[in-house]
Motif scaffolding. Structure first.
Motif, PDB file in Angstrom:
ATOM      1  N   GLN A  93      27.730  49.486   7.873  1.00  0.00           N
ATOM      2  CA  GLN A  93      29.111  49.237   8.269  1.00  0.00           C
ATOM      3  C   GLN A  93      29.182  47.906   8.995  1.00  0.00           C
ATOM      4  OE1 GLN A  93      30.740  52.154  10.938  1.00  0.00           O
ATOM      5  NE2 GLN A  93      32.669  51.079  11.131  1.00  0.00           N
ATOM      6  N   ILE A  94      29.998  46.998   8.477  1.00  0.00           N
ATOM      7  CA  ILE A  94      30.189  45.712   9.146  1.00  0.00           C
ATOM      8  C   ILE A  94      30.997  45.953  10.410  1.00  0.00           C
ATOM      9  CG2 ILE A  94      31.364  43.494   8.986  1.00  0.00           C
ATOM     10  CD1 ILE A  94      30.501  43.299   6.136  1.00  0.00           C
ATOM     11  N   MET A  95      30.591  45.283  11.472  1.00  0.00           N
ATOM     12  CA  MET A  95      31.296  45.396  12.750  1.00  0.00           C
ATOM     13  C   MET A  95      31.148  44.094  13.521  1.00  0.00           C
ATOM     14  SD  MET A  95      28.700  47.921  14.840  1.00  0.00           S
ATOM     15  CE  MET A  95      29.266  47.526  16.475  1.00  0.00           C
ATOM     16  N   PRO A  96      32.019  43.855  14.485  1.00  0.00           N
ATOM     17  CA  PRO A  96      31.874  42.651  15.311  1.00  0.00           C
ATOM     18  C   PRO A  96      30.593  42.731  16.139  1.00  0.00           C
ATOM     19  CG  PRO A  96      34.020  43.692  15.657  1.00  0.00           C
ATOM     20  CD  PRO A  96      33.191  44.627  14.832  1.00  0.00           C
ATOM     21  N   THR A  97      29.938  41.601  16.303  1.00  0.00           N
ATOM     22  CA  THR A  97      28.745  41.549  17.145  1.00  0.00           C
ATOM     23  C   THR A  97      29.175  41.621  18.606  1.00  0.00           C
ATOM     24  OG1 THR A  97      27.638  40.144  15.528  1.00  0.00           O
ATOM     25  CG2 THR A  97      26.705  40.200  17.746  1.00  0.00           C
ATOM     26  N   PRO A  98      28.643  42.570  19.372  1.00  0.00           N
ATOM     27  CA  PRO A  98      28.992  42.636  20.788  1.00  0.00           C
ATOM     28  C   PRO A  98      28.607  41.340  21.510  1.00  0.00           C
ATOM     29  CG  PRO A  98      27.886  44.642  20.090  1.00  0.00           C
ATOM     30  CD  PRO A  98      27.760  43.659  18.968  1.00  0.00           C
ATOM     31  N   ARG A  99      29.485  40.823  22.331  1.00  0.00           N
ATOM     32  CA  ARG A  99      29.251  39.553  23.021  1.00  0.00           C
ATOM     33  C   ARG A  99      28.052  39.605  23.956  1.00  0.00           C
ATOM     34  NH1 ARG A  99      33.304  35.722  22.420  1.00  0.00           N
ATOM     35  NH2 ARG A  99      35.197  36.553  21.485  1.00  0.00           N
ATOM     36  N   GLU A 100      27.714  40.795  24.453  1.00  0.00           N
ATOM     37  CA  GLU A 100      26.575  40.889  25.362  1.00  0.00           C
ATOM     38  C   GLU A 100      25.244  40.686  24.631  1.00  0.00           C
ATOM     39  OE1 GLU A 100      28.751  43.460  24.823  1.00  0.00           O
ATOM     40  OE2 GLU A 100      27.683  45.369  24.765  1.00  0.00           O
ATOM     41  N   ILE A 101      25.267  40.733  23.306  1.00  0.00           N
ATOM     42  CA  ILE A 101      24.045  40.538  22.527  1.00  0.00           C
ATOM     43  C   ILE A 101      23.860  39.072  22.166  1.00  0.00           C
ATOM     44  CG2 ILE A 101      22.928  41.016  20.328  1.00  0.00           C
ATOM     45  CD1 ILE A 101      24.032  43.786  20.443  1.00  0.00           C
ATOM     46  N   THR A 102      24.853  38.494  21.510  1.00  0.00           N
ATOM     47  CA  THR A 102      24.736  37.109  21.058  1.00  0.00           C
ATOM     48  C   THR A 102      26.115  36.516  20.815  1.00  0.00           C
ATOM     49  OG1 THR A 102      23.723  35.643  19.420  1.00  0.00           O
ATOM     50  CG2 THR A 102      24.521  37.747  18.613  1.00  0.00           C
ATOM     51  N   LYS A 103      26.177  35.219  20.924  1.00  0.00           N
ATOM     52  CA  LYS A 103      27.433  34.533  20.656  1.00  0.00           C
ATOM     53  C   LYS A 103      27.350  33.723  19.370  1.00  0.00           C
ATOM     54  CE  LYS A 103      28.981  34.266  25.419  1.00  0.00           C
ATOM     55  NZ  LYS A 103      27.967  34.873  26.199  1.00  0.00           N
ATOM     56  N   SER A 104      26.300  33.925  18.565  1.00  0.00           N
ATOM     57  CA  SER A 104      26.176  33.148  17.330  1.00  0.00           C
ATOM     58  C   SER A 104      27.099  33.729  16.267  1.00  0.00           C
ATOM     59  CB  SER A 104      24.716  33.079  16.869  1.00  0.00           C
ATOM     60  OG  SER A 104      24.198  34.361  16.642  1.00  0.00           O
ATOM     61  N   SER A 146      18.345  48.816  18.502  1.00  0.00           N
ATOM     62  CA  SER A 146      18.646  50.244  18.416  1.00  0.00           C
ATOM     63  C   SER A 146      19.688  50.552  19.485  1.00  0.00           C
ATOM     64  CB  SER A 146      17.391  51.090  18.614  1.00  0.00           C
ATOM     65  OG  SER A 146      16.897  50.960  19.920  1.00  0.00           O
ATOM     66  N   PHE A 147      20.561  51.504  19.159  1.00  0.00           N
ATOM     67  CA  PHE A 147      21.562  51.928  20.142  1.00  0.00           C
ATOM     68  C   PHE A 147      22.086  53.305  19.777  1.00  0.00           C
ATOM     69  CE2 PHE A 147      24.154  50.142  16.823  1.00  0.00           C
ATOM     70  CZ  PHE A 147      25.385  50.782  16.889  1.00  0.00           C
ATOM     71  N   GLY A 148      22.582  53.976  20.782  1.00  0.00           N
ATOM     72  CA  GLY A 148      23.169  55.297  20.594  1.00  0.00           C
ATOM     73  C   GLY A 148      24.616  55.286  21.037  1.00  0.00           C
ATOM     74  N   GLU A 149      25.128  56.461  21.359  1.00  0.00           N
ATOM     75  CA  GLU A 149      26.530  56.580  21.759  1.00  0.00           C
ATOM     76  C   GLU A 149      26.836  55.805  23.032  1.00  0.00           C
ATOM     77  OE1 GLU A 149      27.996  60.580  21.756  1.00  0.00           O
ATOM     78  OE2 GLU A 149      26.951  61.028  19.881  1.00  0.00           O
ATOM     79  N   GLU A 150      25.860  55.627  23.899  1.00  0.00           N
ATOM     80  CA  GLU A 150      26.086  54.920  25.163  1.00  0.00           C
ATOM     81  C   GLU A 150      26.169  53.400  24.969  1.00  0.00           C
ATOM     82  OE1 GLU A 150      21.813  55.011  24.316  1.00  0.00           O
ATOM     83  OE2 GLU A 150      23.314  56.600  24.361  1.00  0.00           O
ATOM     84  N   ARG A 151      25.883  52.935  23.738  1.00  0.00           N
ATOM     85  CA  ARG A 151      25.979  51.525  23.365  1.00  0.00           C
ATOM     86  C   ARG A 151      25.129  50.616  24.258  1.00  0.00           C
ATOM     87  NH1 ARG A 151      29.548  49.985  19.489  1.00  0.00           N
ATOM     88  NH2 ARG A 151      29.863  47.956  20.427  1.00  0.00           N
ATOM     89  N   ILE A 152      23.913  51.075  24.572  1.00  0.00           N
ATOM     90  CA  ILE A 152      22.909  50.233  25.233  1.00  0.00           C
ATOM     91  C   ILE A 152      22.018  49.704  24.127  1.00  0.00           C
ATOM     92  CG2 ILE A 152      20.981  50.187  26.835  1.00  0.00           C
ATOM     93  CD1 ILE A 152      22.381  52.480  28.355  1.00  0.00           C
ATOM     94  N   PHE A 153      22.024  48.393  23.942  1.00  0.00           N
ATOM     95  CA  PHE A 153      21.321  47.757  22.833  1.00  0.00           C
ATOM     96  C   PHE A 153      19.907  47.351  23.254  1.00  0.00           C
ATOM     97  CE2 PHE A 153      25.829  47.219  22.171  1.00  0.00           C
ATOM     98  CZ  PHE A 153      25.971  47.616  20.859  1.00  0.00           C
ATOM     99  N   GLU A 154      18.912  47.907  22.537  1.00  0.00           N
ATOM    100  CA  GLU A 154      17.517  47.628  22.826  1.00  0.00           C
ATOM    101  C   GLU A 154      16.897  46.892  21.632  1.00  0.00           C
ATOM    102  OE1 GLU A 154      15.455  51.176  23.986  1.00  0.00           O
ATOM    103  OE2 GLU A 154      17.153  51.858  25.171  1.00  0.00           O
TER     104      GLU A 154
END
Length: 82
Positions: A29-40, A71-79
């Motif tokens: 599923q295409i989705m917007p990249t969260p800003r906390e991960i990358t701004k590229s 990896s991430f779950g429902e809490e949306r913590i990106f590892e």
């Protein structure tokens, strides 16, 4: 439920990856990249975590070009995983 977020250096890589995933029968599923991960690249693809070995295989075979896997779950913590 755990997921993988695939990020890219460019929109073209994201579009190419989406096509390869469809070809291989991997649901993404295409989705917007969260800003906390990358701004590229502003586009990411979410896939089920159970596809991790298939995704790594596509990367190793040069079928897709990614910036990073998270990896991430429902809490949306990106590892980071790659």
């Amino acid at each position: 439920m755990k997921n993988i977020l695939i990020t890219f250096d460019s929109t073209n890589y994201a579009i190419q990856c989406e096509a390869v995933l469809k070809e291989k029968g991997i649901k993404g599923q295409i989705m917007p990249t969260p800003r906390e991960i990358t701004k590229s690249c502003g586009i990411s693809i979410r896939v089920d975590y159970e596809e991790i070995e298939n995704i790594k295989g596509l990367i190793n075979d040069g079928k897709i070009k990614v910036k990073m896997l998270y990896s991430f779950g429902e809490e949306r913590i990106f590892e980071p995983i790659l």
